[in-house]
Scaffold this motif. Structure first.
Motif, PDB file in Angstrom:
ATOM      1  N   PRO A  13      10.821  -8.680   6.666  1.00  0.00           N
ATOM      2  CA  PRO A  13       9.726  -7.697   6.641  1.00  0.00           C
ATOM      3  C   PRO A  13       9.379  -7.292   5.221  1.00  0.00           C
ATOM      4  O   PRO A  13      10.242  -7.225   4.341  1.00  0.00           O
ATOM      5  CB  PRO A  13      10.299  -6.516   7.443  1.00  0.00           C
ATOM      6  CG  PRO A  13      11.783  -6.677   7.367  1.00  0.00           C
ATOM      7  CD  PRO A  13      12.043  -8.153   7.305  1.00  0.00           C
ATOM      8  N   CYS A  14       8.102  -7.031   4.995  1.00  0.00           N
ATOM      9  CA  CYS A  14       7.645  -6.597   3.670  1.00  0.00           C
ATOM     10  C   CYS A  14       8.163  -5.193   3.366  1.00  0.00           C
ATOM     11  O   CYS A  14       8.393  -4.380   4.262  1.00  0.00           O
ATOM     12  CB  CYS A  14       6.120  -6.620   3.605  1.00  0.00           C
ATOM     13  SG  CYS A  14       5.389  -8.244   3.895  1.00  0.00           S
ATOM     14  N   ARG A  15       8.303  -4.915   2.102  1.00  0.00           N
ATOM     15  CA  ARG A  15       8.839  -3.637   1.653  1.00  0.00           C
ATOM     16  C   ARG A  15       7.718  -2.762   1.091  1.00  0.00           C
ATOM     17  O   ARG A  15       6.669  -3.274   0.696  1.00  0.00           O
ATOM     18  CB  ARG A  15       9.910  -3.879   0.587  1.00  0.00           C
ATOM     19  CG  ARG A  15      11.051  -4.775   1.064  1.00  0.00           C
ATOM     20  CD  ARG A  15      11.837  -5.318  -0.108  1.00  0.00           C
ATOM     21  NE  ARG A  15      10.983  -6.062  -1.020  1.00  0.00           N
ATOM     22  CZ  ARG A  15      11.419  -6.617  -2.154  1.00  0.00           C
ATOM     23  NH1 ARG A  15      12.698  -6.496  -2.504  1.00  0.00           N
ATOM     24  NH2 ARG A  15      10.601  -7.265  -2.938  1.00  0.00           N
ATOM     25  N   PRO A  16       7.921  -1.459   0.996  1.00  0.00           N
ATOM     26  CA  PRO A  16       6.847  -0.579   0.483  1.00  0.00           C
ATOM     27  C   PRO A  16       6.419  -0.896  -0.940  1.00  0.00           C
ATOM     28  O   PRO A  16       5.274  -0.677  -1.305  1.00  0.00           O
ATOM     29  CB  PRO A  16       7.482   0.822   0.568  1.00  0.00           C
ATOM     30  CG  PRO A  16       8.524   0.706   1.630  1.00  0.00           C
ATOM     31  CD  PRO A  16       9.065  -0.687   1.528  1.00  0.00           C
ATOM     32  N   GLY A  17       7.311  -1.440  -1.747  1.00  0.00           N
ATOM     33  CA  GLY A  17       6.948  -1.743  -3.122  1.00  0.00           C
ATOM     34  C   GLY A  17       6.305  -3.088  -3.314  1.00  0.00           C
ATOM     35  O   GLY A  17       6.056  -3.501  -4.457  1.00  0.00           O
ATOM     36  N   ASP A  18       6.019  -3.805  -2.236  1.00  0.00           N
ATOM     37  CA  ASP A  18       5.471  -5.149  -2.346  1.00  0.00           C
ATOM     38  C   ASP A  18       3.959  -5.172  -2.473  1.00  0.00           C
ATOM     39  O   ASP A  18       3.373  -6.249  -2.608  1.00  0.00           O
ATOM     40  CB  ASP A  18       5.887  -5.995  -1.130  1.00  0.00           C
ATOM     41  CG  ASP A  18       7.373  -6.290  -1.118  1.00  0.00           C
ATOM     42  OD1 ASP A  18       7.965  -6.314  -2.208  1.00  0.00           O
ATOM     43  OD2 ASP A  18       7.939  -6.489  -0.023  1.00  0.00           O
ATOM     44  N   TYR A  19       3.299  -4.040  -2.418  1.00  0.00           N
ATOM     45  CA  TYR A  19       1.841  -4.029  -2.445  1.00  0.00           C
ATOM     46  C   TYR A  19       1.346  -2.850  -3.271  1.00  0.00           C
ATOM     47  O   TYR A  19       2.061  -1.872  -3.504  1.00  0.00           O
ATOM     48  CB  TYR A  19       1.273  -3.937  -1.028  1.00  0.00           C
ATOM     49  CG  TYR A  19       1.697  -2.704  -0.273  1.00  0.00           C
ATOM     50  CD1 TYR A  19       0.984  -1.506  -0.370  1.00  0.00           C
ATOM     51  CD2 TYR A  19       2.827  -2.723   0.549  1.00  0.00           C
ATOM     52  CE1 TYR A  19       1.386  -0.379   0.311  1.00  0.00           C
ATOM     53  CE2 TYR A  19       3.230  -1.591   1.235  1.00  0.00           C
ATOM     54  CZ  TYR A  19       2.505  -0.422   1.109  1.00  0.00           C
ATOM     55  OH  TYR A  19       2.900   0.708   1.775  1.00  0.00           O
ATOM     56  N   VAL A  20       0.122  -2.973  -3.742  1.00  0.00           N
ATOM     57  CA  VAL A  20      -0.583  -1.874  -4.411  1.00  0.00           C
ATOM     58  C   VAL A  20      -1.909  -1.666  -3.686  1.00  0.00           C
ATOM     59  O   VAL A  20      -2.508  -2.610  -3.159  1.00  0.00           O
ATOM     60  CB  VAL A  20      -0.828  -2.176  -5.909  1.00  0.00           C
ATOM     61  CG1 VAL A  20       0.476  -2.211  -6.670  1.00  0.00           C
ATOM     62  CG2 VAL A  20      -1.595  -3.481  -6.093  1.00  0.00           C
ATOM     63  N   HIS A  21      -2.367  -0.422  -3.663  1.00  0.00           N
ATOM     64  CA  HIS A  21      -3.561  -0.050  -2.913  1.00  0.00           C
ATOM     65  C   HIS A  21      -4.673   0.328  -3.880  1.00  0.00           C
ATOM     66  O   HIS A  21      -4.440   1.000  -4.889  1.00  0.00           O
ATOM     67  CB  HIS A  21      -3.242   1.130  -1.989  1.00  0.00           C
ATOM     68  CG  HIS A  21      -4.437   1.633  -1.233  1.00  0.00           C
ATOM     69  ND1 HIS A  21      -4.733   2.965  -1.106  1.00  0.00           N
ATOM     70  CD2 HIS A  21      -5.422   0.970  -0.582  1.00  0.00           C
ATOM     71  CE1 HIS A  21      -5.841   3.110  -0.395  1.00  0.00           C
ATOM     72  NE2 HIS A  21      -6.270   1.906  -0.078  1.00  0.00           N
ATOM     73  N   PHE A  22      -5.894  -0.118  -3.595  1.00  0.00           N
ATOM     74  CA  PHE A  22      -7.066   0.313  -4.359  1.00  0.00           C
ATOM     75  C   PHE A  22      -8.269   0.298  -3.424  1.00  0.00           C
ATOM     76  O   PHE A  22      -8.234  -0.296  -2.339  1.00  0.00           O
ATOM     77  CB  PHE A  22      -7.303  -0.576  -5.589  1.00  0.00           C
ATOM     78  CG  PHE A  22      -7.675  -1.998  -5.267  1.00  0.00           C
ATOM     79  CD1 PHE A  22      -9.000  -2.396  -5.204  1.00  0.00           C
ATOM     80  CD2 PHE A  22      -6.690  -2.956  -5.044  1.00  0.00           C
ATOM     81  CE1 PHE A  22      -9.346  -3.707  -4.910  1.00  0.00           C
ATOM     82  CE2 PHE A  22      -7.018  -4.272  -4.750  1.00  0.00           C
ATOM     83  CZ  PHE A  22      -8.349  -4.640  -4.686  1.00  0.00           C
ATOM     84  N   HIS A  23      -9.324   0.947  -3.859  1.00  0.00           N
ATOM     85  CA  HIS A  23     -10.540   1.036  -3.046  1.00  0.00           C
ATOM     86  C   HIS A  23     -11.675   0.302  -3.742  1.00  0.00           C
ATOM     87  O   HIS A  23     -11.918   0.490  -4.941  1.00  0.00           O
ATOM     88  CB  HIS A  23     -10.934   2.494  -2.808  1.00  0.00           C
ATOM     89  CG  HIS A  23     -12.211   2.637  -2.031  1.00  0.00           C
ATOM     90  ND1 HIS A  23     -13.412   2.919  -2.628  1.00  0.00           N
ATOM     91  CD2 HIS A  23     -12.460   2.503  -0.704  1.00  0.00           C
ATOM     92  CE1 HIS A  23     -14.358   2.974  -1.703  1.00  0.00           C
ATOM     93  NE2 HIS A  23     -13.805   2.727  -0.533  1.00  0.00           N
ATOM     94  N   SER A  26      11.884 -11.379  -7.396  1.00  0.00           N
ATOM     95  CA  SER A  26      12.444 -12.633  -6.874  1.00  0.00           C
ATOM     96  C   SER A  26      12.307 -12.740  -5.364  1.00  0.00           C
ATOM     97  O   SER A  26      12.478 -13.834  -4.804  1.00  0.00           O
ATOM     98  CB  SER A  26      13.923 -12.741  -7.270  1.00  0.00           C
ATOM     99  OG  SER A  26      14.663 -11.636  -6.752  1.00  0.00           O
ATOM    100  N   PHE A  27      12.016 -11.617  -4.695  1.00  0.00           N
ATOM    101  CA  PHE A  27      11.807 -11.655  -3.243  1.00  0.00           C
ATOM    102  C   PHE A  27      10.669 -12.598  -2.876  1.00  0.00           C
ATOM    103  O   PHE A  27      10.688 -13.224  -1.807  1.00  0.00           O
ATOM    104  CB  PHE A  27      11.520 -10.237  -2.746  1.00  0.00           C
ATOM    105  CG  PHE A  27      11.124 -10.160  -1.299  1.00  0.00           C
ATOM    106  CD1 PHE A  27      12.090 -10.230  -0.297  1.00  0.00           C
ATOM    107  CD2 PHE A  27       9.796 -10.018  -0.925  1.00  0.00           C
ATOM    108  CE1 PHE A  27      11.734 -10.160   1.037  1.00  0.00           C
ATOM    109  CE2 PHE A  27       9.423  -9.941   0.405  1.00  0.00           C
ATOM    110  CZ  PHE A  27      10.401 -10.013   1.396  1.00  0.00           C
TER     111      PHE A  27
END
Length: 541
Positions: free
Chosen positions: A236-246, A263-264
């Motif tokens: 499963p993906c982790r909370p730090g694996d993405y960034v949010h923008f609009h 390295s994940f």
């Protein structure tokens, strides 16, 4: 005497050189001195050989100074980092500050569509129950300071060469300069394209009322509202694996593996089970219905630390469909310097980049156009970042900016602006070739339990029978990648080798033969000085 040979005459020196040099054919000039025909023949032959030799030298040097390149391809197989993936829900926010103006714009669009086609639409109904996004810390910005301009109405321009008004007519709106003396119509053969561009033009003016940097971190939307399931390599993906923008057109966006340092996200195996698998919300209720007419999700595969230009490179995922996307990576390495124009990191480019990420050709072109736009039109294009001290265009403040912008953008597309000359390609870049397959998802027999599982786990709620979810899987087809490298077609070593081959072809000699010719020239010069000195002494005596 230790440096030069002393001869009684130039003839003796020339005969000694012809009999002892390693250059082929020169001995024939002196051994056949009794036969003038042979001597003349070999003299012409040697002169012709010299001429052909230096003609070939001229061709080689002209080719060398043209700096041609040759492409070499090589295959590599090794574990590598998964690319950055950006997804957007095609559902831009309605900010509370401009919500009233957007409703007025929808009413204007409804009236324009009714005027052009006699169709009664209810675009404003799309906004009645939508939730506005409140932006904090806006200071003294007032909603009433902006007014929609009625000077840009949609019109139908008929083709006077044909009486059929409905079949051969274009739709557009009028744009004029500051004095009103120079006007043109921004027209489209398709009424749909004209309405969308007209709506987009007004939308940019409305959105220019917002601050340049909008704090949406306090907004209640989370990734779970868009991504119901996320797995990479079975984990499963982790909370730090993405960034949010609009994005003002493509809505709420998330970029996975944006930095490419964890390295994940290292890809060790190819295939669907080892890729990124997402279950996404793809609802067809648009906050701004005439801005984005596509239902689904926008996806873009790009390099790390790179700004995703979704309007140029993204592709759409249909709702109710499972899409598998196989990617194949190619690397391109350019020489630069005299062999072509490219940049390593953008520091040597004359254009000041307005994006904080790494250099790309598209980022440079956008920055170049924005600088020209501000200089020529006095304001900035809303979809591009602003340099310090500039402001976005607003026809309440700059009534003629649309006239200026569309002319500049047309010149950019036709390569009449110098942006393409100022923005070189990167010396090294990774390209991703994509192949996709689709299937209906969920199937008729499995959709009930899948919806129930999503409802219990993610709070998914569907009150209609329409398809409002989608599944996408992105994976490496194979880990071996193709590297395309530029190398000089004619390097210094190859140039010397070619010159030696030509010299051997025409004279059958080597570098030492060239030294012998230089020795002959030095001897000739020294003997000339000695003979001149002797003549001077004799006259003086």
């Amino acid at each position: 005497e230790g440096l030069i040979e002393f001869y009684d005459s130039f003839k003796d020196m020339f005969e000694f050189f012809c009999k002892n040099t390693t250059i082929h054919g020169t001995i024939r000039l002196v051994c056949s001195d009794s036969n003038r025909m042979k001597t003349a023949f070999w003299t012409l032959l040697l002169l012709a050989s010299f001429g052909m030799l230096y003609w070939q030298f001229a061709l080689m040097f002209s080719q060398y100074w043209a700096y041609p390149v040759v492409l070499t391809m090589s295959m590599h197989s090794e574990p590598k980092m998964f690319p950055a993936i950006t997804i957007c829900n095609l559902d831009p926010y309605r900010f509370e500050l401009v919500s009233e103006h957007l409703i007025q714009l929808d009413q204007m669009a409804e009236e324009s569509i009714a005027f052009l086609y006699g169709i009664n639409t209810s675009a404003s109904l799309f906004h009645m129950n939508e939730k506005n996004i409140h932006v904090k810390d806006l200071g003294n910005l007032s909603r009433s300071s902006f007014k929609l301009s009625p000077n840009f109405s949609l019109l139908r321009m008929s083709d006077h060469n044909n009486r059929s008004r409905n079949k051969h007519s274009s739709v557009g709106f009028r744009l004029c300069n500051a004095t009103g003396g120079n006007c043109f119509y921004k027209t489209y053969s398709s009424g749909m394209d004209a309405i969308l561009e007209w709506y987009r033009f007004h939308y940019m003016n409305i959105m220019s009322q917002l601050p340049v940097i909008i704090n949406i971190s306090d907004h209640t939307e989370h990734i779970e509202d868009m991504v119901y399931s996320c797995q990479y390599d079975g984990e499963p993906c982790r909370p730090g694996d993405y960034v949010h923008f609009h994005h003002p057109v493509f809505g709420s966006c998330y970029t996975f593996n944006s930095k490419g340092t964890d390295s994940f996200w290292t890809a060790t195996k190819p295939g669907i089970p080892y890729g990124l698998s997402l279950i996404l919300r793809a609802e067809q209720k648009d906050h701004i219905p005439l801005l984005s007419t596509v239902a689904g999700v926008k996806v873009m595969i790009h390099n790390h630390n790179q700004t995703p230009f979704l309007e140029h490179e993204g592709f759409d995922i249909r709702p109710g469909i499972a899409t598998t996307i196989g990617i194949q990576q190619d690397e391109v390495n350019r020489l630069g310097g005299n062999y072509g124009k490219c940049t390593t990191n953008g520091n040597d480019v004359d254009v000041k980049l307005l994006y904080n990420n790494s250099y790309t050709l598209q980022a440079c072109l956008h920055s170049c156009f924005q600088h020209i736009m501000i200089r020529k039109c006095g304001c900035g294009y809303y979809y591009y970042p602003l340099p310090p001290g500039a402001e976005y265009c607003d026809y309440n403040k700059q009534p003629a900016w649309g006239h200026c912008f569309y002319q500049l953008y047309s010149r950019l597309r036709n390569h009449h602006l110098n942006c393409f000359d100022q923005c070189p390609k990167p010396c090294r870049e990774s390209l991703y070739k994509v192949s996709a397959g689709t299937a209906k998802w969920p199937s008729s027999k499995s959709q009930d339990w899948i919806r129930q599982a999503l409802r219990h786990q993610n709070g998914y709620n569907s009150t209609s029978n329409r398809l409002d979810i989608a599944k996408v899987t992105i994976f490496y087809q194979q880990l071996n990648y193709q590297s395309v490298n530029e190398s000089p077609l004619l390097s210094e070593n190859l140039l010397l080798s070619s010159m030696g081959s030509q010299w051997s072809l025409w004279f059958g000699s080597s570098v030492l033969s060239v030294v012998e010719m230089f020795e002959l020239l030095i001897d000739t010069l020294v003997l000339s000085l000695l003979f001149c000195y002797q003549r001077f002494r004799s006259k003086k005596t």
